[in-house]
Structure formats: structure tokens, C-alpha cells
Design an enzyme around this catalytic site. Structure first.
Site, PDB file in Angstrom:
ATOM      1  N   LYS A  23      37.092  27.984  46.498  1.00 51.12           N
ATOM      2  CA  LYS A  23      38.109  28.871  47.064  1.00 51.12           C
ATOM      3  C   LYS A  23      37.505  29.952  47.966  1.00 51.12           C
ATOM      4  CE  LYS A  23      41.479  28.267  43.316  1.00 51.12           C
ATOM      5  NZ  LYS A  23      42.487  28.978  42.465  1.00 51.12           N
ATOM      6  N   TYR A  49      50.200  23.554  46.620  1.00 52.26           N
ATOM      7  CA  TYR A  49      50.530  24.183  45.323  1.00 52.26           C
ATOM      8  C   TYR A  49      52.027  24.143  45.023  1.00 52.26           C
ATOM      9  CZ  TYR A  49      45.851  26.092  44.419  1.00 52.26           C
ATOM     10  OH  TYR A  49      44.511  26.243  44.122  1.00 52.26           O
ATOM     11  N   PHE A  72      53.530  34.013  40.677  1.00 52.02           N
ATOM     12  CA  PHE A  72      52.259  34.218  41.373  1.00 52.02           C
ATOM     13  C   PHE A  72      52.106  33.356  42.629  1.00 52.02           C
ATOM     14  CE2 PHE A  72      51.501  31.117  37.930  1.00 52.02           C
ATOM     15  CZ  PHE A  72      50.997  30.039  38.639  1.00 52.02           C
ATOM     16  N   ARG A 100      36.698  20.162  34.717  1.00 54.07           N
ATOM     17  CA  ARG A 100      37.460  21.262  34.103  1.00 54.07           C
ATOM     18  C   ARG A 100      36.612  22.022  33.085  1.00 54.07           C
ATOM     19  NH1 ARG A 100      42.476  21.613  35.671  1.00 54.07           N
ATOM     20  NH2 ARG A 100      43.318  22.552  33.788  1.00 54.07           N
ATOM     21  N   THR A 148      41.363  29.068  33.421  1.00 55.95           N
ATOM     22  CA  THR A 148      41.935  29.532  34.693  1.00 55.95           C
ATOM     23  C   THR A 148      41.633  31.007  34.939  1.00 55.95           C
ATOM     24  OG1 THR A 148      43.711  27.932  34.424  1.00 55.95           O
ATOM     25  CG2 THR A 148      44.085  29.700  36.009  1.00 55.95           C
ATOM     26  N   ARG A 191      33.938  29.760  36.496  1.00 54.61           N
ATOM     27  CA  ARG A 191      34.886  30.877  36.635  1.00 54.61           C
ATOM     28  C   ARG A 191      34.406  32.125  35.911  1.00 54.61           C
ATOM     29  NH1 ARG A 191      40.118  26.957  36.006  1.00 54.61           N
ATOM     30  NH2 ARG A 191      40.626  26.722  38.226  1.00 54.61           N
ATOM     31  N   ASN A 227      39.688  32.742  41.503  1.00 57.54           N
ATOM     32  CA  ASN A 227      38.906  32.201  40.377  1.00 57.54           C
ATOM     33  C   ASN A 227      37.918  31.128  40.839  1.00 57.54           C
ATOM     34  OD1 ASN A 227      40.832  30.262  40.877  1.00 57.54           O
ATOM     35  ND2 ASN A 227      41.505  30.027  38.766  1.00 57.54           N
ATOM     36  N   HIS A 231      39.165  25.279  42.213  1.00 58.71           N
ATOM     37  CA  HIS A 231      40.315  24.518  41.712  1.00 58.71           C
ATOM     38  C   HIS A 231      39.826  23.112  41.380  1.00 58.71           C
ATOM     39  CE1 HIS A 231      44.214  22.489  41.510  1.00 58.71           C
ATOM     40  NE2 HIS A 231      43.641  21.538  42.235  1.00 58.71           N
ATOM     41  N   GLU A 290      46.056  14.729  45.084  1.00 54.41           N
ATOM     42  CA  GLU A 290      45.338  15.837  45.737  1.00 54.41           C
ATOM     43  C   GLU A 290      44.220  15.313  46.638  1.00 54.41           C
ATOM     44  OE1 GLU A 290      46.183  19.158  42.236  1.00 54.41           O
ATOM     45  OE2 GLU A 290      44.119  18.596  42.687  1.00 54.41           O
TER      46      GLU A 290
HETATM   47  P1  CMP Z   1      44.175  26.590  40.262  1.00 50.57           P
HETATM   48  O1  CMP Z   1      43.347  25.700  39.420  1.00 50.57           O
HETATM   49  O2  CMP Z   1      43.852  26.673  41.705  1.00 50.57           O
HETATM   50  O3  CMP Z   1      45.709  26.168  40.107  1.00 50.57           O
HETATM   51  C1  CMP Z   1      46.774  27.086  40.289  1.00 50.57           C
HETATM   52  C2  CMP Z   1      46.300  28.484  40.475  1.00 50.57           C
HETATM   53  O4  CMP Z   1      47.261  29.500  40.315  1.00 50.57           O
HETATM   54  C3  CMP Z   1      45.258  28.799  39.420  1.00 50.57           C
HETATM   55  O5  CMP Z   1      44.062  28.091  39.665  1.00 50.57           O
HETATM   56  C4  CMP Z   1      45.140  30.308  39.555  1.00 50.57           C
HETATM   57  O6  CMP Z   1      44.228  30.678  40.569  1.00 50.57           O
HETATM   58  C5  CMP Z   1      46.543  30.701  40.039  1.00 50.57           C
HETATM   59  N1  CMP Z   1      47.272  31.521  39.067  1.00 50.57           N
HETATM   60  C6  CMP Z   1      47.639  32.791  39.241  1.00 50.57           C
HETATM   61  N2  CMP Z   1      48.302  33.266  38.188  1.00 50.57           N
HETATM   62  C7  CMP Z   1      48.359  32.275  37.299  1.00 50.57           C
HETATM   63  C8  CMP Z   1      48.917  32.152  35.989  1.00 50.57           C
HETATM   64  N3  CMP Z   1      49.551  33.168  35.400  1.00 50.57           N
HETATM   65  N4  CMP Z   1      48.777  30.977  35.353  1.00 50.57           N
HETATM   66  C9  CMP Z   1      48.139  29.928  35.958  1.00 50.57           C
HETATM   67  N5  CMP Z   1      47.609  29.989  37.209  1.00 50.57           N
HETATM   68  C10 CMP Z   1      47.697  31.153  37.859  1.00 50.57           C
END
Ligand code: CMP
Length: 140
Positions: A11, A51, A59, A87, A93, A104, A114, A117, A128
Site C-alpha cells: 500500500k 474495494y 471506512f 495472511r 488487519t 502489519r 496497514n 492487502h 483480484e
Molecule cells: P485490506 O486487507 O486492504 O482490506 C480492506 C481494508 O479496509 C483493510 O485492509 C483496512 O485497511 C481497511 N479498514 C479500515 N477500517 C476497517 C475496519 N474497521 N475493519 C476492516 N478493515 C478496515
């Protein structure tokens, strides 16, 4: 165990701090081969489409904004149980909840910033990967 492919995104918060090499080294050390990779800048509609499953979440706007704040590196990782393995390497996350030694935990700045992804299922991985790469781009 099955050889799988998963989509990974490094990211903008991580590319800004020149962490691509360190993150890629972790993938490779864990047996995940980078079989396709491209650096690009997402435009807002592209981030929103990627997304879209989160479109109703509070968010969503901030997430899309942070994904467009700078370059990303999109990549296909290949290896045994690649989806789960990636993962595990990424960690939770929210960096605050991620286990020590995960990407992360070590690099993430916030829940949106973070650093990485990774696809969460084989169905999503297929979709994806197809969003960013044609089969001819993926060299195993
Ligand atoms: P990612 O794996 O990129 O997939 C969705 C993204 O939403 C996640 O990582 C986070 O960066 C972002 N995000 C922000 N707030 C939240 C939340 N409350 N729960 C889950 N994902 C979140």
C-alpha cells in the site's frame, strides 16, 4: 498441500517509506514466489471498484483515499497454501492487534495504512488477480 496464487498489494504508506524490498524479502523467505508485479497509482474509481465489497462500510471513503495517496505495488504470490500463508505473514488487519513479527505489526501505521492487502479466499484471489493481471503477465 495445494499450490495457490494470491493477490498482494503493497500500500501507499509502505511504498512512501521504501519498504517494498523488505516486504518482498519476507514473502520470498516464507516460500512465496513473486510471479507477477507492477507498480502503479490507483485512481479513485479503480480503488472504489477494487474495494466495492466494503462500499457500505463507514471506512470506505478513507480507505479509498489512502489507497490513492501514492503508488502501490500489486503482485501475484504463488506457493503452497499461498492465501493463508500470506495472511499469516501480514498479521491482523489492525496493526495494533497484529502478532509480533508480522508485516502489519512491524510496518503498519493505522488500520487503513496497514502496509499490505492480501486476498482472503481462493474465489477473491482469482477475481483480484484478474483485476490487475492477464494470464500472460504471470510467469510461474
Ligand atoms: P485490506 O486487507 O486492504 O482490506 C480492506 C481494508 O479496509 C483493510 O485492509 C483496512 O485497511 C481497511 N479498514 C479500515 N477500517 C476497517 C475496519 N474497521 N475493519 C476492516 N478493515 C478496515
Amino acid at each position: 498441500m495445494a499450490v495457490e496464487r494470491t493477490l498482494s498489494i503493497i500500500k501507499p504508506d509502505a511504498t512512501r517509506r521504501s519498504l517494498t524490498g523488505q516486504i518482498n524479502a519476507r514473502f520470498e523467505a516464507a516460500g512465496l514466489r513473486i510471479v507477477a508485479q507492477r507498480r502503479l497509482r490507483l485512481m479513485r474509481p479503480q480503488a472504489e471498484r477494487f474495494y466495492r465489497v466494503h462500499a457500505e462500510r463507514s471506512f470506505f471513503g478513507e480507505l479509498c483515499e489512502s489507497m490513492c495517496a501514492g503508488p502501490v505495488v500489486v503482485q501475484v504470490l504463488e506457493g503452497e497454501n499461498a492465501i493463508k500463508r500470506n495472511r499469516e505473514l501480514m498479521g491482523a488487519t489492525n496493526p495494533a492487534n497484529a502478532a509480533p513479527g508480522t508485516i502489519r505489526k512491524d510496518f503498519g501505521e493505522s488500520i487503513e495504512a496497514n502496509s499490505v492487502h492480501g486476498s482472503d479466499s481462493s474465489e477473491n484471489a482469482r477475481e483480484e488477480i484478474g483485476y490487475f493481471f492477464a494470464e500472460i503477465d504471470i510467469v510461474g
